[in-house]
Design a protein around this motif. Structure first.
Motif, PDB file in Angstrom:
ATOM      1  N   GLN A  31      -9.044  -2.902  18.942  1.00  0.00           N
ATOM      2  CA  GLN A  31      -7.948  -3.729  18.426  1.00  0.00           C
ATOM      3  C   GLN A  31      -8.482  -4.929  17.655  1.00  0.00           C
ATOM      4  O   GLN A  31      -7.944  -5.306  16.602  1.00  0.00           O
ATOM      5  N   HIS A  32      -9.556  -5.518  18.193  1.00  0.00           N
ATOM      6  CA  HIS A  32     -10.165  -6.663  17.507  1.00  0.00           C
ATOM      7  C   HIS A  32     -10.715  -6.252  16.136  1.00  0.00           C
ATOM      8  O   HIS A  32     -10.538  -6.977  15.141  1.00  0.00           O
ATOM      9  N   LEU A  33     -11.353  -5.072  16.085  1.00  0.00           N
ATOM     10  CA  LEU A  33     -11.880  -4.586  14.809  1.00  0.00           C
ATOM     11  C   LEU A  33     -10.753  -4.302  13.824  1.00  0.00           C
ATOM     12  O   LEU A  33     -10.883  -4.577  12.623  1.00  0.00           O
ATOM     13  N   LYS A  34      -9.640  -3.756  14.337  1.00  0.00           N
ATOM     14  CA  LYS A  34      -8.501  -3.498  13.455  1.00  0.00           C
ATOM     15  C   LYS A  34      -7.942  -4.798  12.894  1.00  0.00           C
ATOM     16  O   LYS A  34      -7.585  -4.880  11.708  1.00  0.00           O
ATOM     17  N   GLN A  35      -7.861  -5.821  13.744  1.00  0.00           N
ATOM     18  CA  GLN A  35      -7.368  -7.116  13.279  1.00  0.00           C
ATOM     19  C   GLN A  35      -8.299  -7.710  12.223  1.00  0.00           C
ATOM     20  O   GLN A  35      -7.840  -8.256  11.211  1.00  0.00           O
ATOM     21  N   GLU A  36      -9.612  -7.596  12.476  1.00  0.00           N
ATOM     22  CA  GLU A  36     -10.575  -8.104  11.494  1.00  0.00           C
ATOM     23  C   GLU A  36     -10.472  -7.341  10.180  1.00  0.00           C
ATOM     24  O   GLU A  36     -10.546  -7.935   9.088  1.00  0.00           O
ATOM     25  N   ALA A  37     -10.294  -6.006  10.271  1.00  0.00           N
ATOM     26  CA  ALA A  37     -10.165  -5.199   9.058  1.00  0.00           C
ATOM     27  C   ALA A  37      -8.911  -5.580   8.275  1.00  0.00           C
ATOM     28  O   ALA A  37      -8.941  -5.690   7.036  1.00  0.00           O
ATOM     29  N   THR A  38      -7.816  -5.802   9.005  1.00  0.00           N
ATOM     30  CA  THR A  38      -6.572  -6.212   8.339  1.00  0.00           C
ATOM     31  C   THR A  38      -6.733  -7.559   7.648  1.00  0.00           C
ATOM     32  O   THR A  38      -6.307  -7.742   6.493  1.00  0.00           O
ATOM     33  N   ALA A  39      -7.368  -8.498   8.358  1.00  0.00           N
ATOM     34  CA  ALA A  39      -7.593  -9.826   7.767  1.00  0.00           C
ATOM     35  C   ALA A  39      -8.506  -9.727   6.549  1.00  0.00           C
ATOM     36  O   ALA A  39      -8.285 -10.407   5.531  1.00  0.00           O
ATOM     37  N   MET A  40      -9.522  -8.854   6.639  1.00  0.00           N
ATOM     38  CA  MET A  40     -10.440  -8.696   5.513  1.00  0.00           C
ATOM     39  C   MET A  40      -9.737  -8.086   4.303  1.00  0.00           C
ATOM     40  O   MET A  40      -9.984  -8.497   3.155  1.00  0.00           O
ATOM     41  N   MET A  41      -8.858  -7.115   4.548  1.00  0.00           N
ATOM     42  CA  MET A  41      -8.106  -6.512   3.446  1.00  0.00           C
ATOM     43  C   MET A  41      -7.211  -7.545   2.758  1.00  0.00           C
ATOM     44  O   MET A  41      -7.084  -7.554   1.525  1.00  0.00           O
ATOM     45  N   LYS A  42      -6.626  -8.433   3.552  1.00  0.00           N
ATOM     46  CA  LYS A  42      -5.793  -9.489   2.964  1.00  0.00           C
ATOM     47  C   LYS A  42      -6.640 -10.433   2.104  1.00  0.00           C
ATOM     48  O   LYS A  42      -6.218 -10.837   1.014  1.00  0.00           O
ATOM     49  N   LYS A  43      -7.827 -10.767   2.613  1.00  0.00           N
ATOM     50  CA  LYS A  43      -8.709 -11.639   1.837  1.00  0.00           C
ATOM     51  C   LYS A  43      -9.126 -10.979   0.526  1.00  0.00           C
ATOM     52  O   LYS A  43      -9.161 -11.618  -0.530  1.00  0.00           O
ATOM     53  N   ILE A  44      -9.443  -9.674   0.604  1.00  0.00           N
ATOM     54  CA  ILE A  44      -9.838  -8.947  -0.606  1.00  0.00           C
ATOM     55  C   ILE A  44      -8.688  -8.910  -1.606  1.00  0.00           C
ATOM     56  O   ILE A  44      -8.883  -9.084  -2.824  1.00  0.00           O
ATOM     57  N   GLU A  45      -7.478  -8.705  -1.100  1.00  0.00           N
ATOM     58  CA  GLU A  45      -6.309  -8.677  -1.980  1.00  0.00           C
ATOM     59  C   GLU A  45      -6.108 -10.027  -2.676  1.00  0.00           C
ATOM     60  O   GLU A  45      -5.837 -10.085  -3.888  1.00  0.00           O
ATOM     61  N   LEU A  46      -6.274 -11.115  -1.907  1.00  0.00           N
ATOM     62  CA  LEU A  46      -6.135 -12.449  -2.508  1.00  0.00           C
ATOM     63  C   LEU A  46      -7.224 -12.703  -3.548  1.00  0.00           C
ATOM     64  O   LEU A  46      -6.966 -13.310  -4.598  1.00  0.00           O
ATOM     65  N   LEU A  47      -8.434 -12.248  -3.258  1.00  0.00           N
ATOM     66  CA  LEU A  47      -9.530 -12.415  -4.222  1.00  0.00           C
ATOM     67  C   LEU A  47      -9.268 -11.622  -5.498  1.00  0.00           C
ATOM     68  O   LEU A  47      -9.579 -12.097  -6.601  1.00  0.00           O
ATOM     69  N   GLU A  48      -8.718 -10.411  -5.346  1.00  0.00           N
ATOM     70  CA  GLU A  48      -8.392  -9.610  -6.533  1.00  0.00           C
ATOM     71  C   GLU A  48      -7.327 -10.304  -7.381  1.00  0.00           C
ATOM     72  O   GLU A  48      -7.399 -10.316  -8.613  1.00  0.00           O
ATOM     73  N   ILE A  49      -6.345 -10.891  -6.705  1.00  0.00           N
ATOM     74  CA  ILE A  49      -5.294 -11.612  -7.432  1.00  0.00           C
ATOM     75  C   ILE A  49      -5.888 -12.804  -8.174  1.00  0.00           C
ATOM     76  O   ILE A  49      -5.576 -13.048  -9.353  1.00  0.00           O
ATOM     77  N   SER A  50      -6.772 -13.555  -7.494  1.00  0.00           N
ATOM     78  CA  SER A  50      -7.409 -14.708  -8.139  1.00  0.00           C
ATOM     79  C   SER A  50      -8.270 -14.267  -9.314  1.00  0.00           C
ATOM     80  O   SER A  50      -8.303 -14.919 -10.366  1.00  0.00           O
ATOM     81  N   LYS A  51      -8.976 -13.154  -9.141  1.00  0.00           N
ATOM     82  CA  LYS A  51      -9.827 -12.639 -10.220  1.00  0.00           C
ATOM     83  C   LYS A  51      -9.003 -12.306 -11.446  1.00  0.00           C
ATOM     84  O   LYS A  51      -9.378 -12.655 -12.580  1.00  0.00           O
ATOM     85  N   ARG A  52      -7.867 -11.622 -11.227  1.00  0.00           N
ATOM     86  CA  ARG A  52      -7.002 -11.278 -12.360  1.00  0.00           C
ATOM     87  C   ARG A  52      -6.476 -12.532 -13.056  1.00  0.00           C
ATOM     88  O   ARG A  52      -6.369 -12.575 -14.288  1.00  0.00           O
ATOM     89  N   LYS A  53      -6.155 -13.549 -12.266  1.00  0.00           N
ATOM     90  CA  LYS A  53      -5.668 -14.796 -12.866  1.00  0.00           C
ATOM     91  C   LYS A  53      -6.751 -15.445 -13.721  1.00  0.00           C
ATOM     92  O   LYS A  53      -6.477 -15.944 -14.817  1.00  0.00           O
ATOM     93  N   PHE A  54      -7.994 -15.453 -13.235  1.00  0.00           N
ATOM     94  CA  PHE A  54      -9.086 -16.051 -13.997  1.00  0.00           C
ATOM     95  C   PHE A  54      -9.363 -15.274 -15.283  1.00  0.00           C
ATOM     96  O   PHE A  54      -9.865 -15.836 -16.257  1.00  0.00           O
ATOM     97  N   LEU A  55      -9.029 -13.966 -15.267  1.00  0.00           N
ATOM     98  CA  LEU A  55      -9.201 -13.159 -16.471  1.00  0.00           C
ATOM     99  C   LEU A  55      -7.991 -13.239 -17.391  1.00  0.00           C
ATOM    100  O   LEU A  55      -7.954 -12.583 -18.439  1.00  0.00           O
ATOM    101  N   GLY A  56      -7.005 -14.037 -16.984  1.00  0.00           N
ATOM    102  CA  GLY A  56      -5.814 -14.206 -17.822  1.00  0.00           C
ATOM    103  C   GLY A  56      -4.802 -13.105 -17.641  1.00  0.00           C
ATOM    104  O   GLY A  56      -3.936 -12.906 -18.503  1.00  0.00           O
ATOM    105  N   GLU A  57      -4.897 -12.372 -16.523  1.00  0.00           N
ATOM    106  CA  GLU A  57      -3.977 -11.273 -16.267  1.00  0.00           C
ATOM    107  C   GLU A  57      -3.018 -11.649 -15.132  1.00  0.00           C
ATOM    108  O   GLU A  57      -3.366 -12.398 -14.230  1.00  0.00           O
ATOM    109  N   GLY A  58      -1.825 -11.101 -15.176  1.00  0.00           N
ATOM    110  CA  GLY A  58      -0.861 -11.324 -14.115  1.00  0.00           C
ATOM    111  C   GLY A  58      -0.415 -12.764 -13.973  1.00  0.00           C
ATOM    112  O   GLY A  58      -0.161 -13.248 -12.864  1.00  0.00           O
ATOM    113  N   LEU A  59      -0.327 -13.468 -15.074  1.00  0.00           N
ATOM    114  CA  LEU A  59       0.073 -14.877 -15.035  1.00  0.00           C
ATOM    115  C   LEU A  59       1.586 -15.063 -15.158  1.00  0.00           C
ATOM    116  O   LEU A  59       2.075 -16.187 -15.045  1.00  0.00           O
TER     117      LEU A  59
END
Length: 207
Positions: free
Chosen positions: A90-118
């Motif tokens: 359960q702890h690993l699943k929670q960590e995986a879920t949190a990591m996926m959320k972080k990756i999603e936020l990083l992808e969103i930030s990356k697209r913004k820095f590239l001028g996409e999805g603004l």
């Protein structure tokens, strides 16, 4: 007469210690027997005296109770291990879920820095992206300038080395030229065509 409270520490007097042991042992065996009869409980009691003498009580079979205890302990260990593994999973699943959320936020930030999805960004979010980009550009320029300075220093060192080598070669060439312009007096450099006798007369000083 009120009895004093017994201190929980080893009795130093050997006779008193043995008397206390006998009384407490008999009382403990009696309580074990009463518990098994009154409550229909399976009770097993093992006591070793200070001299190593065995005293025991079993409401049924001592060996059967011991085997039951071992099985129960083993089952508990297996259950505890299973519970621990479940908790770890359960702890690993929670960590995986949190990591996926972080990756999603990083992808969103990356697209913004590239001028996409603004299109869905608010003014405040756009200002934050702009400030972050300005900070990044400032760091990049500072690093670029440092690289330029390092390269310039390297080129200056190479220039010094080449200048020194050029001066050394120039001195060597000058020494060779001086040697060729001042030949030894024992070496004849004049070209003469004729018989050996005539040549000898020419070399001799005139009287």
């Amino acid at each position: 007469m009120v009895r004093g409270k017994t201190q929980m520490r080893r009795i130093e007097n050997a006779t008193s210690r043995q008397v206390t042991f006998s009384k407490r042992r008999n009382g403990l065996l009696k309580k074990a027997f009463e518990l098994s009869v009154l409550c229909d409980a399976e009770v097993a009691l093992i006591i070793f005296s200070p001299r190593g003498k065995l005293n025991e009580f079993a409401s049924s079979s001592m060996q059967a109770t011991i085997e039951r205890y071992r099985k129960h302990t083993k089952d508990n260990q297996t259950h505890n291990k299973s519970v621990e593994q479940t908790m770890q999973l359960q702890h690993l699943k929670q960590e995986a879920t949190a990591m996926m959320k972080k990756i999603e936020l990083l992808e969103i930030s990356k697209r913004k820095f590239l001028g996409e999805g603004l299109g869905s960004c608010s003014l405040e979010e756009l200002q934050q992206v702009e400030q972050q980009l300005e900070k990044s550009v400032t760091k990049i320029r500072a690093r670029k300038n440092q690289v330029f300075k390092d390269q310039i220093e390297i080129l200056k060192e190479k220039e010094k080395a080449l200048t020194s080598e050029n001066a050394r070669l120039s001195e060597k060439i000058e020494d060779l030229n001086n040697t060729e312009s001042n030949p030894s007096s024992d070496v004849e450099t004049e070209l003469f065509i004729g018989l050996p006798e005539t040549r000898l007369k020419r070399l001799l000083p005139k009287k």
